[in-house]
Design an enzyme around this catalytic site. Structure first.
Site, PDB file in Angstrom:
ATOM      1  N   CYS B  87       1.092   0.179  -3.129  1.00  0.00           N
ATOM      2  CA  CYS B  87       2.453  -0.204  -2.722  1.00  0.00           C
ATOM      3  C   CYS B  87       3.304   1.014  -2.388  1.00  0.00           C
ATOM      4  CB  CYS B  87       3.144  -0.975  -3.838  1.00  0.00           C
ATOM      5  SG  CYS B  87       2.217  -2.371  -4.450  1.00  0.00           S
ATOM      6  N   HIS B 332       7.435  -7.701   0.823  1.00  0.00           N
ATOM      7  CA  HIS B 332       6.840  -6.418   0.448  1.00  0.00           C
ATOM      8  C   HIS B 332       5.656  -6.081   1.347  1.00  0.00           C
ATOM      9  CE1 HIS B 332       5.400  -3.088  -1.757  1.00  0.00           C
ATOM     10  NE2 HIS B 332       4.702  -3.713  -2.679  1.00  0.00           N
TER      11      HIS B 332
END
Lengths: 141, 387
Positions: B87, B332
């Protein structure tokens, strides 16, 4: 009817799947959850690894305890692909100071709680796309 | 001794589900916007660093996303680094670009973050989190992990479901004031609690949605800053990347990694947590934002729930958090998130955030906690920007 017979009618040997190959072994007709133990410093690791992360000594593969304490669990209501909701997932702490991610099965009307004692069974954790054996902790034990 | 580094320009696409938008199209839009914002010509870019996490398995392009986007803008013959770091791929690209300038090797860097998650090329196995293959076969997903964190936090500190829901309510209110997020409609605490349960106690509105998008930043050396005019430039006071200790038997309501990473950044910048006016944190789940308040030092351990309920993370509070809407409303797109955060904090420090402007914002923080390894978070980045 036991939980075991409901979900795992036929015993089978660990297959070629990564999960089964890495953490399950068959010994005298029983399945064991295995980890690694460093012969030099005594640290246990789960899942198993070749070298101790602390002193790089080659580890030995050992069976882990089948009794543990639930650290925490969550009731899964939207299942990942290949699973059927609802089911409980949780972390179980074993006396060897390792934490095992596992499915949790509860045999009474209470909910799994932090600190509850649980007992290991190796059974089918996944049916789709292929059956896979893995750790399931049953409680309250 | 390293050279000071500045953010000269930022740009990003709207985030959302865009199955028909290609990597090259989204990357081109974000990079051009950043270059235009900076007033930097494509020919002045010395180096490109591009972060993405899942372009290989999903889009059939494991390597070379940075070259692809560079050439969309006619940029060739310069060094291009492609980074993949869970991420944190976008914030890692930012950090590599910063180091490229701080070292004196380059003067103008283009950092790009990009991801396309809503559709994939061809067919393949369902995605599992990198580093969680064994757990994936048992049924692991990130909501399960954060569902357990939520239960533990509620048990240990009395945090309530309503306090968690306040995070989504707040971030949706911010999202309505920004053009970029995927979900910009207001929701109530009751709606969050009544949404589809995912991993108890979390519902769908406690979790960030699937999203596509790209974001970019132009970084520049102090040496060349004067040439472009420093009126809207923002200084990189610190950028720190660290990895986990992979310790299993621990309290999961706190991330030692984030504490370590943020304290290293505060120390390097000479900034205290209480100095941070505006922050973009890794709010992939409502409970995550609450835990991050605590680990980043915005409030005491265990007080994150009452901290959000008190309004201290809204405009005018001690630290306005997720003014760009956060992961909870943007979604995201893994590689893009870190640079979308830099985009928002830069906009805030310039005083250009319009209705969502935190008054007097001078110090901003971005934070990503990414990936898993043996049950621990694998990597964390904290960037401190000042003006």
């Amino acid at each position: 009817m036991s939980v075991e017979s409901a979900t795992h009618p036929a015993p089978r040997l660990p297959g070629q799947h990564a999960l089964e190959q890495q953490v399950i072994r068959e010994s005298e007709g029983r399945f064991e959850l295995v980890g690694s133990r460093c012969p030099k410093c005594g640290t246990h690791f789960y899942p198993p690894r070749l070298l101790c992360a602390k002193d790089l000594t080659e580890c030995e593969t050992v069976a882990l305890s089948s009794h543990g304490v639930l650290y925490e669990a969550s009731l899964i209501r939207v299942a990942p692909v290949g699973f059927k909701a609802p089911f409980w997932l949780g972390y179980v702490d074993l006396p060897e100071n390792v934490r095992v991610f596992a499915q949790i099965e509860w045999t009474d009307d209470t909910e799994p709680q932090h600190g509850d004692p649980v007992e290991l069974q190796i059974k089918l954790v996944r049916h789709d796309p292929a059956p896979v054996l893995g750790p399931v902790f049953i409680g309250p034990a | 001794m390293t050279d000071d580094v500045y953010v000269l320009g930022v740009g990003m696409t709207k985030f959302g589900r865009f199955p028909d938008r290609s990597l090259r199209e989204m990357g081109r839009e974000a990079a051009l916007a950043a270059l235009s914002d900076a007033g930097v010509a494509t020919t002045d870019v010395n180096v490109i660093v591009c972060g993405s996490a899942r372009t290989g398995i999903l889009q059939g392009r494991e390597s070379g996303v940075g070259q692809l986007i560079g050439w969309e803008l006619g940029i060739n013959s310069i060094p291009v680094y492609n980074v993949k770091n869970y991420c944190a791929s976008g914030s890692t690209a930012f950090d590599v670009a910063r180091m490229a300038i701080a070292s004196g090797e380059h003067d103008v860097a283009l950092a790009i973050g990009i991801e396309k998650l809503s559709s994939r090329v061809g067919k393949g196995a369902a995605l599992t989190s990198d580093g969680m293959e064994i757990e994936g076969d048992i049924g692991f997903s990130p909501p399960a992990y954060f569902g357990m964190i939520a239960r533990r936090h509620m048990d240990m500190y009395g945090t309530t479901r309503e306090q968690m829901a306040e995070v989504t309510v707040k971030n949706r209110q911010f999202a309505a004031m920004s053009p970029y997020p995927q979900y910009r409609d207001a929701v109530t605490v009751e709606e969050v609690l009544a949404a589809q349960p995912v991993a108890e106690p979390l519902t769908l509105l406690d979790c960030c949605p699937t999203s596509d998008g790209a974001a970019a930043a132009v970084l520049i050396s102090e040496r060349l800053l004067a040439r472009y005019g420093q009126g809207r430039a923002v200084q990189v006071a610190a950028s720190v990347l660290q990895t986990g200790i992979y310790e299993q038997v621990k309290d999961i309501t706190t991330f030692d990694l984030d504490i370590r990473t943020s304290r290293a950044a505060y120390e390097r910048a000479g900034i205290e947590p209480g100095d941070v006016d505006v922050a973009e944190v890794h709010d992939a789940f409502t409970i995550a934002e609450i835990v991050h308040y605590e680990d980043l030092g915005f409030c005491a351990k265990g007080e994150g729930g009452s901290f959000v309920a008190s309004g201290q993370t809204r405009l005018g509070g001690t630290t306005a958090v997720s003014t760009g809407g956060g992961l909870l409303t943007r979604g995201h797109p893994l590689g893009a998130t870190g640079l979308a955060q830099v985009h928002e904090v830069t906009t805030q420090l310039r005083g250009e955030a319009g209705a969502r402007q935190q008054p007097g914002a001078r110090v901003g923080l971005t934070h990503v906690a990414g990936g898993f390894l043996e049950g621990d978070i694998a990597t964390s980045t904290v960037i401190l920007l000042t003006r």
